[in-house]
Motif scaffolding. Structure first.
Motif, mmCIF file in Angstrom:
data_model
loop_
_atom_site.group_PDB
_atom_site.id
_atom_site.type_symbol
_atom_site.label_atom_id
_atom_site.label_comp_id
_atom_site.label_asym_id
_atom_site.label_seq_id
_atom_site.Cartn_x
_atom_site.Cartn_y
_atom_site.Cartn_z
ATOM 1 N N PRO A 237 -52.644 -32.770 25.784
ATOM 2 C CA PRO A 237 -53.367 -31.536 25.439
ATOM 3 C C PRO A 237 -52.867 -30.950 24.123
ATOM 4 O O PRO A 237 -51.696 -31.097 23.749
ATOM 5 C CB PRO A 237 -53.072 -30.604 26.622
ATOM 6 C CG PRO A 237 -52.783 -31.526 27.755
ATOM 7 C CD PRO A 237 -52.106 -32.730 27.159
ATOM 8 N N LEU A 238 -53.757 -30.259 23.430
ATOM 9 C CA LEU A 238 -53.442 -29.804 22.082
ATOM 10 C C LEU A 238 -52.279 -28.818 22.043
ATOM 11 O O LEU A 238 -51.493 -28.824 21.105
ATOM 12 C CB LEU A 238 -54.690 -29.151 21.450
ATOM 13 C CG LEU A 238 -55.952 -30.021 21.370
ATOM 14 C CD1 LEU A 238 -57.039 -29.277 20.612
ATOM 15 C CD2 LEU A 238 -55.669 -31.358 20.710
ATOM 16 N N ASP A 239 -52.169 -27.969 23.051
ATOM 17 C CA ASP A 239 -51.184 -26.893 23.007
ATOM 18 C C ASP A 239 -50.006 -27.153 23.933
ATOM 19 O O ASP A 239 -49.398 -26.211 24.441
ATOM 20 C CB ASP A 239 -51.846 -25.563 23.384
ATOM 21 C CG ASP A 239 -52.545 -25.637 24.735
ATOM 22 O OD1 ASP A 239 -52.628 -26.750 25.300
ATOM 23 O OD2 ASP A 239 -53.004 -24.590 25.227
ATOM 24 N N SER A 240 -49.658 -28.402 24.151
ATOM 25 C CA SER A 240 -48.670 -28.743 25.168
ATOM 26 C C SER A 240 -47.282 -29.021 24.618
ATOM 27 O O SER A 240 -46.388 -29.386 25.376
ATOM 28 C CB SER A 240 -49.138 -29.966 25.962
ATOM 29 O OG SER A 240 -49.294 -31.098 25.114
ATOM 30 N N ALA A 241 -47.067 -28.847 23.314
ATOM 31 C CA ALA A 241 -45.764 -29.201 22.741
ATOM 32 C C ALA A 241 -44.635 -28.377 23.341
ATOM 33 O O ALA A 241 -43.526 -28.880 23.531
ATOM 34 C CB ALA A 241 -45.794 -29.023 21.217
ATOM 35 N N GLN A 242 -44.895 -27.107 23.656
ATOM 36 C CA GLN A 242 -43.848 -26.237 24.179
ATOM 37 C C GLN A 242 -43.793 -26.217 25.698
ATOM 38 O O GLN A 242 -42.974 -25.483 26.272
ATOM 39 C CB GLN A 242 -44.077 -24.800 23.661
ATOM 40 C CG GLN A 242 -44.166 -24.698 22.149
ATOM 41 C CD GLN A 242 -42.885 -25.115 21.455
ATOM 42 O OE1 GLN A 242 -41.796 -24.874 21.960
ATOM 43 N NE2 GLN A 242 -43.008 -25.735 20.295
ATOM 44 N N THR A 243 -44.641 -26.987 26.358
ATOM 45 C CA THR A 243 -44.675 -26.961 27.829
ATOM 46 C C THR A 243 -44.442 -28.321 28.465
ATOM 47 O O THR A 243 -44.399 -28.412 29.695
ATOM 48 C CB THR A 243 -46.030 -26.412 28.310
ATOM 49 O OG1 THR A 243 -47.094 -27.238 27.806
ATOM 50 C CG2 THR A 243 -46.239 -24.974 27.829
ATOM 51 N N LEU A 244 -44.298 -29.375 27.683
ATOM 52 C CA LEU A 244 -44.098 -30.698 28.257
ATOM 53 C C LEU A 244 -42.849 -30.758 29.122
ATOM 54 O O LEU A 244 -42.823 -31.437 30.154
ATOM 55 C CB LEU A 244 -44.016 -31.758 27.156
ATOM 56 C CG LEU A 244 -45.308 -32.191 26.460
ATOM 57 C CD1 LEU A 244 -45.004 -33.209 25.387
ATOM 58 C CD2 LEU A 244 -46.302 -32.744 27.464
ATOM 59 N N HIS A 245 -41.808 -30.035 28.712
ATOM 60 C CA HIS A 245 -40.539 -30.123 29.438
ATOM 61 C C HIS A 245 -40.611 -29.482 30.822
ATOM 62 O O HIS A 245 -39.706 -29.657 31.629
ATOM 63 C CB HIS A 245 -39.433 -29.461 28.632
ATOM 64 C CG HIS A 245 -39.608 -27.974 28.473
ATOM 65 N ND1 HIS A 245 -40.543 -27.427 27.632
ATOM 66 C CD2 HIS A 245 -38.958 -26.938 29.057
ATOM 67 C CE1 HIS A 245 -40.471 -26.111 27.695
ATOM 68 N NE2 HIS A 245 -39.521 -25.784 28.552
ATOM 69 N N HIS A 246 -41.692 -28.750 31.110
ATOM 70 C CA HIS A 246 -41.836 -28.168 32.438
ATOM 71 C C HIS A 246 -42.169 -29.230 33.492
ATOM 72 O O HIS A 246 -41.982 -28.989 34.689
ATOM 73 C CB HIS A 246 -42.927 -27.097 32.433
ATOM 74 C CG HIS A 246 -42.556 -25.860 31.669
ATOM 75 N ND1 HIS A 246 -41.346 -25.229 31.814
ATOM 76 C CD2 HIS A 246 -43.232 -25.155 30.722
ATOM 77 C CE1 HIS A 246 -41.286 -24.178 31.016
ATOM 78 N NE2 HIS A 246 -42.424 -24.113 30.334
ATOM 79 N N LYS A 247 -42.693 -30.366 33.067
ATOM 80 C CA LYS A 247 -43.017 -31.447 33.988
ATOM 81 C C LYS A 247 -41.847 -32.420 34.041
ATOM 82 O O LYS A 247 -41.381 -32.912 33.013
ATOM 83 C CB LYS A 247 -44.288 -32.175 33.550
ATOM 84 C CG LYS A 247 -45.540 -31.303 33.616
ATOM 85 C CD LYS A 247 -46.780 -32.100 33.296
ATOM 86 C CE LYS A 247 -48.031 -31.248 33.417
ATOM 87 N NZ LYS A 247 -49.267 -32.032 33.154
#
Length: 548
Positions: A365-375
């Motif tokens: 997803p386009l805006d996922s750079a800051q949220t990937l580490h949540h998975k």
């Protein structure tokens, strides 16, 4: 009005081609332990790579072309871009690169690739090829099962449903959903960007082009770029003139992107060209070559132009990809294989898969750079992280948490951005190192210093998946990113909304890069169509815990 040097306006807000030579990602990654990184079905070591802003697939293609020189691995490329048009161009470029040699010859394929990739204007046969390929991809995007069957090297499962719908709309536009040249008048849009960029220097644009080429690009290592081809690209947007100049008159719709503008107090969706008009697509494949005879000089002048070197490199690249991906028992027996059954254009796969079991390209997803580490499936997963210069502002502890201990980081520097002064380039490099250290990386030792890429390694004493890992729990990176508002260079009636900062800003606000002003309102093309509304209520796959 004159655009000052160092403003970054020539870089644009959308990247269509890379500003650094193509890399072999296996050479940049640490050795993979076959015992710990093995695919259970094929016993093949895996290499997981996360790429931010690679935009044109050049690193992926070079990695596949060089795979025969390395021990066999299965590649998982995770690609994150900041716009869906770049995702669509990735898919189209790979469709051309993996086209069946029996369907399209090597020379025809390489020429079509160069025109679609780097030219604002296309020949009619190439424009027809783009329409056909885009129609096939538009048919496959909303059908996940059919997509996996015909293009097993491609995975869109991580994209959100609204992003898939918008991606389908992009392909529909490319396939000619809006008829006529006015749907995307690239020549007028290009000239408008150049006029707005140069200001009072527009009448002296030839001298400006010569200065930028000789005093900047040549001094930074791109001496093979010829003055005539650089002038032609600056004036018309045609970088690779492989045929007669009169043959290029069809707009290249793959360079179109949408943007929201404010016009008389109302938001207007407009389609235009907001890409690079300063450096050009010559750097990616045109300034380096394995065959050193292409780089030789005579009387101090290169004997080959960047366009000729690019064509040679791309042709050899496609040849190596096809030879590596073809099964050994079929290399000399292609004519004995049964032909594909007849299919309609919508059902015909746009590319034959070259070695489908050996690599998969996953789009995030386009805006996922800051949220990937949540998975949890992404924490400590990647052996290599690549960050383009336009995405450096996203480099932080969150991305560091997704990289395995002992893995490597490669950051593209701004060496070939002609808008930047030498002192700004040094500040940019220092800022990159500062953010890399804050993300848990240290500069690599024992490697030759480079002005094009900064290379780092992650220490092996951190545990990205643990609750004590500061990279997982931290917020924004400690390093402050300067992001002053865009300079008011646009007319009041066509003021652009603030766009994401294309580059990390190492300098003071008065000498740092700003967002790209929108072209004048009269240069805007027809407003874009809104993606078709989907009446079904579906949970976005990007919001789920499962990973591709």
């Amino acid at each position: 009005m004159t655009t000052p040097a160092g403003s970054g306006a020539g870089f644009g807000s959308v990247s269509w081609w890379g500003l650094s030579p193509a890399l072999d990602l296996q050479a940049e990654s640490p050795p993979v332990d076959p015992d710990s990184q093995a695919d259970t079905a094929q016993k093949t070591p895996e290499l997981d790579v996360l790429l931010l802003g690679s935009v044109d697939g050049r690193h992926l293609l070079r990695t596949l072309a060089r795979a025969a020189l390395w021990p066999r691995r299965r590649f998982n490329f995770y690609v994150l871009e900041n716009n869906l048009e770049a995702v669509a161009r990735h898919m189209l470029i790979f469709s051309l690169a993996l086209e069946d040699p029996e369907t399209m010859g090597l020379q025809e394929r390489s020429e079509a690739f160069l025109e679609v990739w780097g030219n604002a204007l296309l020949r009619p046969p190439v424009a027809a090829l783009v329409r056909t390929q885009a129609s096939c991809l538009a048919h496959l995007v909303p059908e996940p099962d059919l997509l996996e069957e015909q293009l097993p090297w491609l995975s869109l499962r991580a994209l959100k449903f609204r992003e898939r719908d918008a991606l389908e709309a992009v392909f529909r536009f490319w396939s000619g959903g809006e008829k006529g040249p006015e749907a995307f008048p690239i020549s007028r849009l290009w000239d408008s960007r150049v006029r707005h960029y140069l200001g009072s220097r527009y009448d002296a644009r030839r001298g400006v082009s010569d200065w930028d080429l000789r005093m900047k690009l040549h001094d930074r290592g791109a001496q093979v770029i010829h003055v005539q081809e650089f002038r032609r690209w600056r004036d018309t947007g045609v970088a690779f003139e492989l045929r007669d100049s009169s043959a290029y008159h069809m707009p290249n719709r793959t360079l179109a992107s949408g943007r929201l503008l404010s016009h008389r107090g109302e938001r207007v969706a407009a389609r235009g060209y907001w890409g690079d008009i300063a450096t050009g697509p010559f750097v990616a494949f045109g300034i380096e070559a394995d065959d050193q005879s292409l780089l030789r000089t005579s009387n101090g002048q290169p004997v080959k132009t960047a366009g000729e070197i690019t064509q040679h490199n791309v042709t050899e690249l496609f040849r190596e990809v096809a030879a590596w991906g073809r099964p050994k028992d079929a290399e000399g027996d292609l004519e004995e294989q049964p032909p594909e059954p007849d299919r309609s254009p919508e059902q015909q796969p746009p590319a034959s898969v070259s070695g489908p079991e050996s690599f998969v390209v996953h789009f995030l997803p386009l805006d996922s750079a800051q949220t990937l580490h949540h998975k949890s499936c992404y924490q400590g997963r990647f052996q290599l992280l690549y960050v383009a210069c336009g995405m450096v502002h996203l480099l932080g502890p969150e991305l560091g948490a997704c990289v395995a201990p002992g893995a490597n980081l490669v950051v593209e520097l701004a060496r070939y951005l002609v808008d930047l002064r030498p002192e700004q380039l040094k500040e940019f490099s220092a800022r990159v190192e500062e953010l890399a250290r804050a993300a848990g990386f240290t500069p690599q030792t024992g490697v030759s210093p480079s002005e094009t890429f900064a290379r780092f390694s992650k220490s092996g004493d951190c545990a990205p998946g643990s609750s004590q890992d500061p990279a997982v729990e931290s917020g924004p990176p400690p390093g402050k990113v300067l992001s002053p508002p865009p300079k008011p260079t646009s007319p009041p009636q066509a003021e652009a909304t603030p766009a994401p900062e294309p580059l990390l800003l190492p300098a003071e606000p008065q000498s740092s890069l700003t967002g790209v002003p929108a072209p004048p309102q009269e240069a805007l093309a027809t407003p874009t169509e809104s993606p078709p509304a989907n009446p079904r209520v579906r949970p976005d796959p990007g919001d789920q815990e499962s990973c591709p």
